[in-house]
Design an enzyme around this catalytic site. Structure first.
Site, PDB file in Angstrom:
ATOM      1  N   ASP A 140       0.846  -1.191   0.000  1.00  0.00           N
ATOM      2  CA  ASP A 140       0.000   0.000   0.000  1.00  0.00           C
ATOM      3  C   ASP A 140       0.886   1.246   0.000  1.00  0.00           C
ATOM      4  OD1 ASP A 140      -2.263   1.857   0.823  1.00  0.00           O
ATOM      5  OD2 ASP A 140      -3.284  -0.072   1.004  1.00  0.00           O
ATOM      6  N   SER A 168     -11.702  -1.212  -0.281  1.00  0.00           N
ATOM      7  CA  SER A 168     -10.371  -1.153   0.328  1.00  0.00           C
ATOM      8  C   SER A 168     -10.439  -1.406   1.824  1.00  0.00           C
ATOM      9  CB  SER A 168      -9.723   0.203   0.058  1.00  0.00           C
ATOM     10  OG  SER A 168     -10.506   1.251   0.568  1.00  0.00           O
ATOM     11  N   HIS A 216      -3.317   5.837   3.647  1.00  0.00           N
ATOM     12  CA  HIS A 216      -4.153   4.678   3.379  1.00  0.00           C
ATOM     13  C   HIS A 216      -3.572   3.398   3.966  1.00  0.00           C
ATOM     14  CE1 HIS A 216      -6.131   1.666   0.651  1.00  0.00           C
ATOM     15  NE2 HIS A 216      -7.151   2.479   0.844  1.00  0.00           N
TER      16      HIS A 216
END
Length: 679
Positions: free
Chosen positions: A235, A501, A306
């Site tokens: 990520d 996600s 994220h």
């Protein structure tokens, strides 16, 4: 202690019609609190993956699909040479081949532009590196426009030594949407802290215990917590936070795989240990030119953090009297940074998958403890096939015993058209809300393995209306607008997101709990195919009639761990094994029969057939787990009148394939079943 609130911003990601490559819609709304100061902040990030479509390129014989974006330029190309060629084994020969193609394309000499009369520089090439999947990355001395790139790729593929060529696609984060003003009052609503250990667990983390749309994690904690398991989060990296164990970053075991300095935000084109998230914000010029217009708003866009949020969802510290809880809270998160400014490159992502699963990458120390499970809450357009770097890397990871979990995407479209969610062997995860209904943004289709709580955003999981707290998944986040904010101690900040996600880490955490429980019981580790079967077989039935297929049901962590532990982890479906190349005759049924064939690494052209006998049959094939009773989630199928059906898989993965033969018209008798592959 009293908690105060302040408004931040709400963002969600949309599909820009003028984007150079399609992107997942990702209506991810984040609210944040610092020392429990609430607000709203956008969050989920999806990177576009390869735009090569399987329909155009079913095998490596389709050498390239031309780029079609007139406003985009390219200076990195992934060239795959055929096995046995000199270029495959020699970087010098590979580069010479590219230089020869540049010459044949007429790009090796300066020209005068047809618009404005400016001189267009001659093109040369430099060799960058060998990818773990065997392809070569080369870079041209300047960026090529659409016509130049297509001409060069055509000349490259004219050489019989070349199996495939594609640009090393640049990936992008899509434009955020500000929160409505009405969010202000909600964001500043009073917060009621409670004990014992994680003060905000009960109020905000519905997805761990809600019996309708949740993942039943709370009950699973009685028997599993992920101890002894490593989870790779591929990520944006990770940031420090008092509610996270980021020791694998501190000890330089995690890694930043981004090789381009612009994307990484570091001063050099290299890879560095740690896996720290330095930020992925959009800046002003020249960043706008690099990120191509609508994907990068003129006023800039803050960093998403994220990877920190996903890491928290998988393994946020639990029962520590701080903030919120994680699923497999005793697992170790391995941060692997592949996304930065304007996203990331295919070449870096595929190398990261190889490395995290135990593969060797030149210049990067091998992992002493490879990850048992990989989470990729990222994706983009294009069907995953044997031409894409991620395809080969994922097959390698699975063959090493690593389970790969991927977000299905947020474009409200068929997952078959998105990568890496459509890669064979992955657990592709759709998103549902608190009512168990498919989240309006979630991708769907027969390629979905399972659904998990990802947040429905609006009350009662509607597609619009009132935004509610239980429309989101809540976890740790950093408060920095661009680079991380680290006060004397890392800030205790949390945020809410909605998206696939966020659904994927629910499954990743469940897989870590399964792996940890099996390990603690002293049983043999389950294969990725067995893990998939456990997750599918233990799924909780949808409480509502879904409008589109989103897998076998809602993930149930408690049921999954119990199933994995039953009979020492005996999780393979009951199926009649087939022997390579041996015809199994005399097969009859009034319903269906299930068969299996174990395909080794390196096999090609898996051919599955039914023939002879009488009646009518349907043939459904799925990698790693049994197809559903009606075949709706099968990877491949053949449905014609009669008993002669055939499925051919040019590049099968190394796993067990399950073959369901159904009787759609009541019965069949005395048919034969055959499965064979090369070599």
């Amino acid at each position: 202690m009293a908690r105060t609130g302040r408004l931040r911003i709400v963002r969600h990601f949309t599909l820009d019609a003028d984007s150079p490559r399609p992107h997942f819609k990702d209506p991810c709304v984040m609210k944040s609190l610092h020392t429990l100061r609430f607000g709203a902040l956008a969050a989920a990030l999806f990177l576009s993956a390869s735009a090569i479509h399987a329909a155009d390129a079913p095998t490596l014989s389709a050498k390239f699909v031309g780029v079609g974006q007139a406003n985009q330029t390219y200076d990195r190309f992934i060239v795959t040479y055929k096995d046995g060629t000199t270029q495959r084994s020699s970087s010098t020969a590979a580069l010479q081949n590219v230089k020869a193609a540049i010459s044949r394309a007429g790009l090796d000499r300066a020209t005068i532009s047809s618009t404005g009369g400016a001189t267009v520089a001659a093109v040369s090439a430099s060799y960058q590196r060998k990818l773990a999947v065997g392809s070569d990355l080369v870079r041209t001395s300047r960026k090529l426009n659409q016509s130049e790139a297509n001409t060069l790729m055509a000349q490259l593929t004219a050489d019989p030594s070349v199996a495939h060529v594609q640009p090393d696609y640049k990936m992008y984060r899509v434009k955020d949407i500000p929160a409505p003003a009405a969010m202000n009052a909600q964001a500043n609503a009073a917060l009621q802290a409670f004990t014992p250990d994680d003060p905000y667990y009960e109020e905000y983390q519905w997805y761990f215990f809600n019996p309708t749309g949740g993942a039943d994690v709370n009950n699973a904690w009685n028997i599993a917590d992920g101890t002894g398991i490593t989870v790779a989060v591929i990520d944006t990296g990770i940031t420090q936070h008092p509610d996270l164990d980021y020791s694998l970053a501190t000890n330089n075991i995690g890694y930043d795989f981004i090789t381009d300095s612009f994307v990484s935000g570091r001063p050099t084109d290299d890879r560095v240990p740690g896996g720290w998230d330095l930020g992925d914000w959009d800046n002003t010029q020249p960043y706008l030119q690099e990120c191509y217009g609508s994907n990068n708003p003129a006023d800039g866009e803050p960093s998403s953090w994220h990877g920190t949020v996903v890491s928290g969802e998988v393994a946020e510290l639990t029962n520590n009297g701080i903030g919120m809880a994680g699923i497999a809270y005793n697992a170790k998160v391995l941060p692997v940074r592949v996304l930065g400014h304007c996203g990331g490159y295919d070449s870096d992502i595929s190398d990261a998958i190889e490395w995290a699963s135990g593969g060797h990458i030149n210049g990067v120390p091998d992992l002493a403890q490879p990850a048992q499970v990989i989470n990729m809450s990222l994706g983009g357009s294009g069907t995953c096939d044997a031409t894409t770097p991620e395809y080969a890397a994922i097959q390698d990871a699975i063959s090493r015993g690593t389970t790969v979990v991927v977000a299905a995407g947020n474009s409200a479209a068929d997952v078959a058209n998105f990568t890496p969610a459509s890669c064979p062997g992955v657990i592709a995860v759709a998103s549902n809300g608190i009512t168990g209904k498919r989240a309006f943004y979630s991708n769907y289709g027969s390629g979905i393995t399972i659904s998990a709580p990802g947040g429905g955003i609006y009350a009662n999981d509607a597609s619009s209306g009132q935004i509610v707290d239980n429309g989101f998944i809540w976890q740790a986040v950093n408060l920095g607008a661009t680079t991380p904010i680290y006060p004397a101690d890392p800030a205790e900040a949390y945020g809410g997101m909605a998206g696939t996600s966020q659904a994927a880490p629910q499954v990743t955490g469940t897989v870590a709990m399964i792996d940890g429980a099996v390990k603690a019981a002293g049983a043999q580790a389950l294969t990725p195919a067995q893990i998939t079967n456990v997750v599918v077989k233990s799924a909780r039935a949808f409480p509502v009639a879904e409008d589109h297929p989103i897998g076998a049901g809602i993930v149930d962590a408690y049921a999954a761990v119990n199933l994995a532990l039953a009979n020492g982890g005996g999780t393979a479906p009951s199926a009649t094994p087939l022997t390579k190349g041996v015809l199994l005759s005399g097969q009859s049924s009034t319903t269906s029969n299930l068969y299996s064939i174990v395909v080794p690494a390196g096999a090609t052209t898996l051919n599955i057939r039914t023939l002879g006998g009488s009646g009518n049959v349907g043939l459904y094939v799925k990698a790693g787990s049994a197809p559903s009773a009606n075949g709706s989630n099968a990877d491949f199928s053949s449905i014609k009148p009669g008993t002669s059906e055939a499925v051919v898989i040019p590049q099968p993965q190394a796993t067990t394939y399950y073959i369901l033969v159904t009787a759609p018209q009541g019965s069949y008798s005395n048919i034969s079943v055959l499965a064979d592959y090369n070599p």
